[in-house]
Design a protein around this motif. Structure first.
Motif, PDB file in Angstrom:
ATOM      1  N   THR A   1      19.396  34.249  73.428  1.00  0.00           N
ATOM      2  CA  THR A   1      20.686  34.438  72.767  1.00  0.00           C
ATOM      3  C   THR A   1      21.547  33.199  72.920  1.00  0.00           C
ATOM      4  O   THR A   1      21.391  32.428  73.867  1.00  0.00           O
ATOM      5  CB  THR A   1      21.442  35.646  73.350  1.00  0.00           C
ATOM      6  N   LEU A   2      22.466  33.034  71.994  1.00  0.00           N
ATOM      7  CA  LEU A   2      23.407  31.923  72.079  1.00  0.00           C
ATOM      8  C   LEU A   2      24.384  32.124  73.232  1.00  0.00           C
ATOM      9  O   LEU A   2      24.782  31.164  73.897  1.00  0.00           O
ATOM     10  CB  LEU A   2      24.161  31.781  70.756  1.00  0.00           C
TER      11      LEU A   2
ATOM     12  N   PHE B   1      22.640  31.107  76.338  1.00  0.00           N
ATOM     13  CA  PHE B   1      22.571  29.647  76.330  1.00  0.00           C
ATOM     14  C   PHE B   1      23.879  29.064  76.875  1.00  0.00           C
ATOM     15  O   PHE B   1      23.880  28.186  77.751  1.00  0.00           O
ATOM     16  CB  PHE B   1      22.310  29.181  74.893  1.00  0.00           C
TER      17      PHE B   1
ATOM     18  N   VAL C   1      21.283  21.607  67.483  1.00  0.00           N
ATOM     19  CA  VAL C   1      20.781  22.727  66.668  1.00  0.00           C
ATOM     20  C   VAL C   1      19.570  22.191  65.904  1.00  0.00           C
ATOM     21  O   VAL C   1      19.700  21.569  64.848  1.00  0.00           O
ATOM     22  CB  VAL C   1      21.862  23.257  65.707  1.00  0.00           C
TER      23      VAL C   1
ATOM     24  N   VAL D   1      17.969  26.135  69.370  1.00  0.00           N
ATOM     25  CA  VAL D   1      19.077  25.321  69.874  1.00  0.00           C
ATOM     26  C   VAL D   1      18.653  24.782  71.239  1.00  0.00           C
ATOM     27  O   VAL D   1      18.085  25.516  72.051  1.00  0.00           O
ATOM     28  CB  VAL D   1      20.366  26.144  70.013  1.00  0.00           C
TER      29      VAL D   1
ATOM     30  N   ALA E   1      17.173  27.730  73.326  1.00  0.00           N
ATOM     31  CA  ALA E   1      17.427  29.109  72.907  1.00  0.00           C
ATOM     32  C   ALA E   1      16.698  29.390  71.600  1.00  0.00           C
ATOM     33  O   ALA E   1      16.779  28.603  70.650  1.00  0.00           O
ATOM     34  CB  ALA E   1      18.923  29.350  72.724  1.00  0.00           C
TER      35      ALA E   1
ATOM     36  N   PHE F   1      19.574  33.759  64.489  1.00  0.00           N
ATOM     37  CA  PHE F   1      20.077  34.506  65.638  1.00  0.00           C
ATOM     38  C   PHE F   1      20.905  35.706  65.171  1.00  0.00           C
ATOM     39  O   PHE F   1      21.786  35.551  64.315  1.00  0.00           O
ATOM     40  CB  PHE F   1      20.939  33.600  66.518  1.00  0.00           C
TER      41      PHE F   1
ATOM     42  N   GLU G   1      23.277  37.105  66.486  1.00  0.00           N
ATOM     43  CA  GLU G   1      24.681  37.015  66.890  1.00  0.00           C
ATOM     44  C   GLU G   1      25.567  36.381  65.822  1.00  0.00           C
ATOM     45  O   GLU G   1      26.795  36.489  65.894  1.00  0.00           O
ATOM     46  CB  GLU G   1      24.794  36.191  68.169  1.00  0.00           C
TER      47      GLU G   1
ATOM     48  N   ILE H   1      25.420  28.354  63.205  1.00  0.00           N
ATOM     49  CA  ILE H   1      25.083  28.268  64.627  1.00  0.00           C
ATOM     50  C   ILE H   1      25.928  27.204  65.307  1.00  0.00           C
ATOM     51  O   ILE H   1      26.439  27.402  66.422  1.00  0.00           O
ATOM     52  CB  ILE H   1      23.580  27.970  64.801  1.00  0.00           C
TER      53      ILE H   1
ATOM     54  N   MET I   1      28.436  27.742  68.475  1.00  0.00           N
ATOM     55  CA  MET I   1      28.357  27.015  69.738  1.00  0.00           C
ATOM     56  C   MET I   1      29.676  26.311  70.041  1.00  0.00           C
ATOM     57  O   MET I   1      30.109  26.261  71.191  1.00  0.00           O
ATOM     58  CB  MET I   1      27.210  25.999  69.691  1.00  0.00           C
TER      59      MET I   1
END
Length: 249
Positions: free
Chosen positions: A57-58, A61, A82, A88, A107, A193, A195, A234, A238
């Motif tokens: 998962t981010l 991470f 990324v 990632v 990740a 992802f 998320e 993504i 982040m």
């Protein structure tokens, strides 16, 4: 036989195997050293790289980065890269003395089922796959409803451009109607992802009648643009963690 080999013989063998060099001067008066055999520098073996830590998962991470930053375990300056819509990595900004760019954390999302694009699927399989493998968009409901209401009567290609299709669908308990199928639909299959928002892209939507009943197919039609959109999403996610580390996508 080997007992007859003397130290002088061994030395002669070593002398023969040693590459000889020559100092030569070209026509311009420049002097250089040449050898008839290639020479290779012998380097010491590099130390082992730090063990890579993998997460799914981010958020995990980001949590792992925070934990290591607090413990001051990072000997180099790092960046978040990324690499793709599903990867990632935390990488050193520069290579080490051995030419290696160290990667500490990577990740990747958990494995998930993917829709079978470019393949004809029967009516029930298609409707279930779209319902379970796509995020919500207006065209998702349209595709499911049309797939579920198709009848076994002919699905034809209209005469205007050879692309738009007309199909017979159920219009009530005992009625049927002919509708024009949208040739392109905007859908968001699960491809990155979970998320982050799944990228929406266009698909060619086709239908036909087979011996076993209606069959439907979706074909990707955005040239891979969705991957760029996913990587951008993504990167924004982040950056939202405020880790004070550059994010490259």
């Amino acid at each position: 036989m080997f007992n007859d080999v003397t130290s002088e013989t061994i030395q002669k063998i070593l002398d023969i195997s040693t590459p000889k060099t020559y100092d030569l001067t070209d026509v311009h008066g420049t002097q250089a050293v040449f050898s008839f055999e290639p020479l290779h520098q012998v380097l010491a073996a590099p130390p082992p790289e730090p063990k890579l830590v993998s997460v799914n998962t981010l958020a995990g991470f980001a949590d792992l980065i925070r934990a290591n930053l607090e413990n001051e375990d990072f000997p180099f300056e790092y960046l978040i890269h990324v690499e793709s819509e599903t990867t990632v990595a935390l990488k050193a900004k520069e290579t080490d003395e051995y030419g290696r760019r160290l990667v500490l954390i990577r990740a990747q999302p958990v494995t998930f089922d993917k829709f079978k694009f470019g393949q004809w699927l029967d009516q029930e399989t298609f409707a279930i796959a779209v319902a379970s493998l796509f995020a919500e968009t207006p065209d998702k409901d349209y595709v499911i409803n049309l797939a579920s209401s198709l009848t076994n009567e002919a699905t034809s290609t209209s005469d205007d451009n050879g692309f738009t299709q007309k199909a017979t669908v159920k219009a009530g308990l005992s009625h049927k109607a002919q509708v024009t199928i949208k040739p392109r639909v905007a859908l968001a299959p699960f491809r990155t992802f979970p998320e982050v928002a799944q990228p929406v892209s266009e698909f060619v939507f086709r239908a036909r009648i087979t011996d076993s009943g209606p069959a439907l197919m979706l074909i990707e039609a955005d040239g891979g643009r969705w991957k760029v959109d996913a990587m951008k999403t993504i990167r924004e996610a982040m950056e939202g963690f405020a880790l004070e580390i550059p994010v490259i996508a």
